[in-house]
Design a protein around this motif. Structure first.
Motif, PDB file in Angstrom:
ATOM      1  N   SER A  73       0.718  -1.041   0.681  1.00 37.82           N
ATOM      2  CA  SER A  73       0.014  -0.030  -0.109  1.00 37.82           C
ATOM      3  C   SER A  73       0.661   1.153  -0.248  1.00 37.82           C
ATOM      4  O   SER A  73       0.696   2.293  -0.703  1.00 37.82           O
ATOM      5  N   ALA A 116      -2.974   1.739 -11.696  1.00 38.97           N
ATOM      6  CA  ALA A 116      -4.694   1.398 -11.373  1.00 38.97           C
ATOM      7  C   ALA A 116      -4.483   0.131 -11.089  1.00 38.97           C
ATOM      8  O   ALA A 116      -4.070  -0.620 -10.404  1.00 38.97           O
ATOM      9  N   PHE A 117      -3.678  -0.800 -11.699  1.00 33.16           N
ATOM     10  CA  PHE A 117      -3.152  -2.426 -11.813  1.00 33.16           C
ATOM     11  C   PHE A 117      -2.759  -2.779 -10.038  1.00 33.16           C
ATOM     12  O   PHE A 117      -3.046  -3.164  -9.928  1.00 33.16           O
ATOM     13  N   HIS A 118      -1.640  -1.107 -10.168  1.00 27.95           N
ATOM     14  CA  HIS A 118      -0.567  -1.786  -9.062  1.00 27.95           C
ATOM     15  C   HIS A 118      -1.850  -1.212  -7.744  1.00 27.95           C
ATOM     16  O   HIS A 118      -1.761  -2.121  -6.679  1.00 27.95           O
ATOM     17  N   GLY A 119      -2.833  -0.600  -7.499  1.00 27.54           N
ATOM     18  CA  GLY A 119      -3.352   0.367  -6.562  1.00 27.54           C
ATOM     19  C   GLY A 119      -4.907  -1.255  -6.875  1.00 27.54           C
ATOM     20  O   GLY A 119      -4.724  -1.408  -5.667  1.00 27.54           O
ATOM     21  N   TRP A 120      -5.202  -1.514  -8.014  1.00 31.40           N
ATOM     22  CA  TRP A 120      -5.799  -2.562  -7.815  1.00 31.40           C
ATOM     23  C   TRP A 120      -5.498  -4.407  -6.922  1.00 31.40           C
ATOM     24  O   TRP A 120      -5.589  -4.983  -6.002  1.00 31.40           O
ATOM     25  N   CYS A 121      -3.802  -4.203  -7.240  1.00 25.04           N
ATOM     26  CA  CYS A 121      -2.972  -5.475  -6.532  1.00 25.04           C
ATOM     27  C   CYS A 121      -2.658  -5.448  -4.671  1.00 25.04           C
ATOM     28  O   CYS A 121      -2.483  -6.625  -4.396  1.00 25.04           O
ATOM     29  N   ILE A 124      -7.350  -3.864  -3.111  1.00 23.98           N
ATOM     30  CA  ILE A 124      -8.206  -4.781  -3.451  1.00 23.98           C
ATOM     31  C   ILE A 124      -8.285  -6.002  -2.931  1.00 23.98           C
ATOM     32  O   ILE A 124      -9.136  -6.466  -2.565  1.00 23.98           O
ATOM     33  N   ARG A 125      -6.962  -6.637  -4.456  1.00 27.51           N
ATOM     34  CA  ARG A 125      -7.128  -7.944  -4.575  1.00 27.51           C
ATOM     35  C   ARG A 125      -6.346  -8.525  -3.219  1.00 27.51           C
ATOM     36  O   ARG A 125      -6.931  -9.945  -2.594  1.00 27.51           O
ATOM     37  N   THR A 128     -10.046  -9.033  -0.708  1.00 23.42           N
ATOM     38  CA  THR A 128     -11.013  -9.512  -0.857  1.00 23.42           C
ATOM     39  C   THR A 128     -10.394 -10.975  -0.577  1.00 23.42           C
ATOM     40  O   THR A 128     -10.533 -12.055  -0.941  1.00 23.42           O
TER      41      THR A 128
END
Length: 147
Positions: A73, A116-121, A124-125, A128
């Motif tokens: 993060s 954005a993909f880095h943020g998702w990883c 968010i990912r 979850t």
């Protein structure tokens, strides 16, 4: 001088920045005062120094919030900071030097997809996956009888 290696590296980075920008400004104003190019060095390298300072600040902060504890993060926050700073600089360059041809948004879009993909990883990912139930454990297999 501080004993912390990360802080010493940052101070070295900052000192090199100040010295090189001063040398560039002196050379530019002495050799070619009609065309100022040293502010571009100041702005471009300044974004890198600011990003380095932001990363050091997040790492050194003694807060209990998740973003300051979780390395992924924290790395995402630093990359997002660098992305926004560089895109703003590129927007300024595009607006002032080539106002008839808009090109900065291609860089913003390409790099933005990666951020954005880095943020998702990172955000968010990971959450979850942490909330998902653990996989079931199988019962040990019974050995086959020998005939």
């Amino acid at each position: 001088m501080t004993k912390d290696l990360a802080m010493r590296i940052f101070v070295g980075h900052l000192a090199a920045y100040v010295a090189i920008v001063a040398i560039c400004a002196g050379l530019n104003l002495w050799l070619l005062p009609a065309m100022l190019w040293w502010p571009w060095v100041l702005i471009g390298w300044g974004v890198a120094v600011a990003t380095h300072a932001f990363a050091l600040l997040l790492r050194k902060t003694r807060r209990r919030e998740r973003i300051f504890i979780d390395r992924k993060s924290r790395a995402f926050a630093v990359h997002l900071f660098a992305y926004v700073a560089v895109v703003l600089v590129l927007f300024y360059v595009n607006r002032t030097l080539t106002p008839k041809v808009w090109w900065f948004y291609w860089v913003a879009l390409g790099w933005g997809i990666g951020v954005a993909f880095h943020g998702w990883c990172a955000l968010i990912r990971r959450r979850t996956m942490a909330q998902a139930p653990p996989p079931r454990k199988r019962a040990p297999r019974k050995p086959k009888p020998k005939h």
